[in-house]
Design a protein around this motif. Structure first.
Motif, short mmCIF file in Angstrom:
data_model
loop_
_atom_site.label_atom_id
_atom_site.label_comp_id
_atom_site.label_asym_id
_atom_site.label_seq_id
_atom_site.Cartn_x
_atom_site.Cartn_y
_atom_site.Cartn_z
N ASP A 1 0.83 -1.20 0.00
CA ASP A 1 0.00 0.00 0.00
C ASP A 1 0.87 1.26 0.00
O ASP A 1 0.56 2.24 -0.68
CB ASP A 1 -0.93 0.01 1.22
CG ASP A 1 -2.12 -0.93 1.06
OD1 ASP A 1 -2.57 -1.11 -0.09
OD2 ASP A 1 -2.59 -1.48 2.07
N ASN B 1 2.50 1.89 -3.34
CA ASN B 1 1.54 2.46 -4.28
C ASN B 1 1.51 3.98 -4.21
O ASN B 1 1.02 4.64 -5.14
CB ASN B 1 0.15 1.90 -3.99
CG ASN B 1 -0.71 1.84 -5.23
OD1 ASN B 1 -0.23 1.86 -6.35
ND2 ASN B 1 -2.02 1.77 -5.03
N LEU B 2 2.04 4.54 -3.12
CA LEU B 2 2.08 6.00 -2.95
C LEU B 2 3.32 6.61 -3.59
O LEU B 2 3.43 7.84 -3.67
CB LEU B 2 2.05 6.35 -1.46
CG LEU B 2 0.82 5.88 -0.66
CD1 LEU B 2 1.00 6.20 0.81
CD2 LEU B 2 -0.46 6.51 -1.21
N ARG C 1 7.70 8.39 -0.76
CA ARG C 1 6.75 8.34 0.37
C ARG C 1 6.91 7.04 1.14
O ARG C 1 6.90 7.02 2.38
CB ARG C 1 5.33 8.48 -0.17
CG ARG C 1 4.25 8.58 0.89
CD ARG C 1 4.21 9.94 1.53
NE ARG C 1 3.17 10.05 2.51
CZ ARG C 1 1.89 10.37 2.23
NH1 ARG C 1 1.54 10.60 0.96
NH2 ARG C 1 0.99 10.47 3.17
#
Length: 317
Positions: free
Chosen positions: A199, A202-203, A207
């Motif tokens: 997750d 995915n940023l 990040r």
């Protein structure tokens, strides 16, 4: 999501049960010994193999798309499936033992992935989706060309090689099923536990790194973990393409999800999709069986074009 997954699992069970009962042979006209042999030795391993294959391809597609931030990434568009088929065909033509097929497929598939990523890195440091796909498709085409040369060199093996080129679940066995299912389960557990890292990836790399993810270490490990099960499955079934793109992207088209629920739903929908497609392929013009890979391409290409069309529309807004 839990309710959705539970309902979907029941649908899979009912679809699988129906698939066991339909086929070119009429079970009601056979003796008990005959229909038991057809159900338990032919159809059951095939249906279970279809479920495992679909789940494996869909799960790997989710990981590729998140890790590479490319909605069109899967084992086919990255050239890995073609390389895996080539590895298996090489093992068959050299009359190596059965266990050599998955080994050759894994080596060839991972080598193809490394080549695609390395070439894309040299050409485009941003790893833009179109760069990866173009290189992957071109590499896959080259692997197919080499496969055709093998057919010319070893014409006696043409029938066996053609099975890999078209993708078929005929001749599925419990031994192969146990191997692919075990790898798929192990990979699924590892990937599910890595849900938070995925997750964050995915940023974006920056990040994710700022939030504690060692990107340089995690990315190759996740790619390898997601690659091995589908490469092993393809080594026995042959080319089955686009499942890793179609299934997760169709789910995301209707509803955005975090990685863990997307992984679970993709595995379930992937299993259902291949069971249905394979059942239709072996019954629609029975006793002739249409290879599973051919049926997937026929059904998946229109969906693939639809997804690309929607993606273009969104990018223009």
């Amino acid at each position: 999501m839990n309710r959705h997954a539970a309902v979907l699992f029941l649908v899979i069970l009912m679809t699988a049960a129906l698939s066991l009962l339909i086929g070119s042979a009429d079970l009601f006209e056979l003796t008990r010994t005959q229909w038991q042999n057809i159900i338990f030795n032919i159809r059951l391993p095939r249906v279970l193999s279809a479920a495992v294959l679909g789940a494996t391809l869909a799960m790997s597609g989710v990981v590729f798309q998140v890790v590479l931030r490319n909605p069109m990434a899967d084992s086919f568009t990255l050239g890995m499936a073609n390389a895996a088929v080539l590895g298996s065909a090489a093992a068959v033509t050299t009359t190596l033992p059965l266990f050599a097929r998955p080994l050759f497929s894994i080596i060839a598939g991972l080598l193809a992935l490394f080549i695609v990523l390395a070439a894309a890195r040299r050409l485009d440091t941003a790893y833009r989706p179109e760069t990866l796909i173009i290189i992957g498709v071109l590499l896959g085409a080259m692997m197919s060309g080499v496969l055709y040369i093998i057919v010319l060199i070893a014409p006696a093996q043409t029938e066996s090689i053609a099975r890999y080129m078209f993708g078929s679940l005929s001749g599925s066995s419990y031994e192969v099923l146990l191997l692919t299912a075990a790898l798929a389960l192990l990979s699924g557990i590892i990937l599910h536990r890595s849900g938070r890292a995925l997750d964050l990836l995915n940023l974006g790399d920056a990040r994710a790194y700022s939030l504690g993810v060692d990107v340089k270490k995690v990315r190759p490990l996740l790619l390898i973990t997601a690659s091995i099960p589908p490469l092993v499955a393809i080594s026995f079934t042959g080319m089955v393409a686009l499942v890793g793109i179609i299934v997760p992207q169709m789910i995301l088209y209707f509803r955005p999800l975090m990685f863990r629920p997307l992984l679970i739903l993709s595995a379930l929908y992937g299993a259902l999709y291949i069971i249905i497609v394979d059942t239709v392929g072996r019954t629609i013009i029975a006793p002739i069986q249409i290879p599973t890979g051919v049926m997937v391409m026929i059904s998946a290409v229109p969906l693939f074009i639809f997804l690309m069309y929607k993606r273009v529309l969104v990018s223009r807004r």
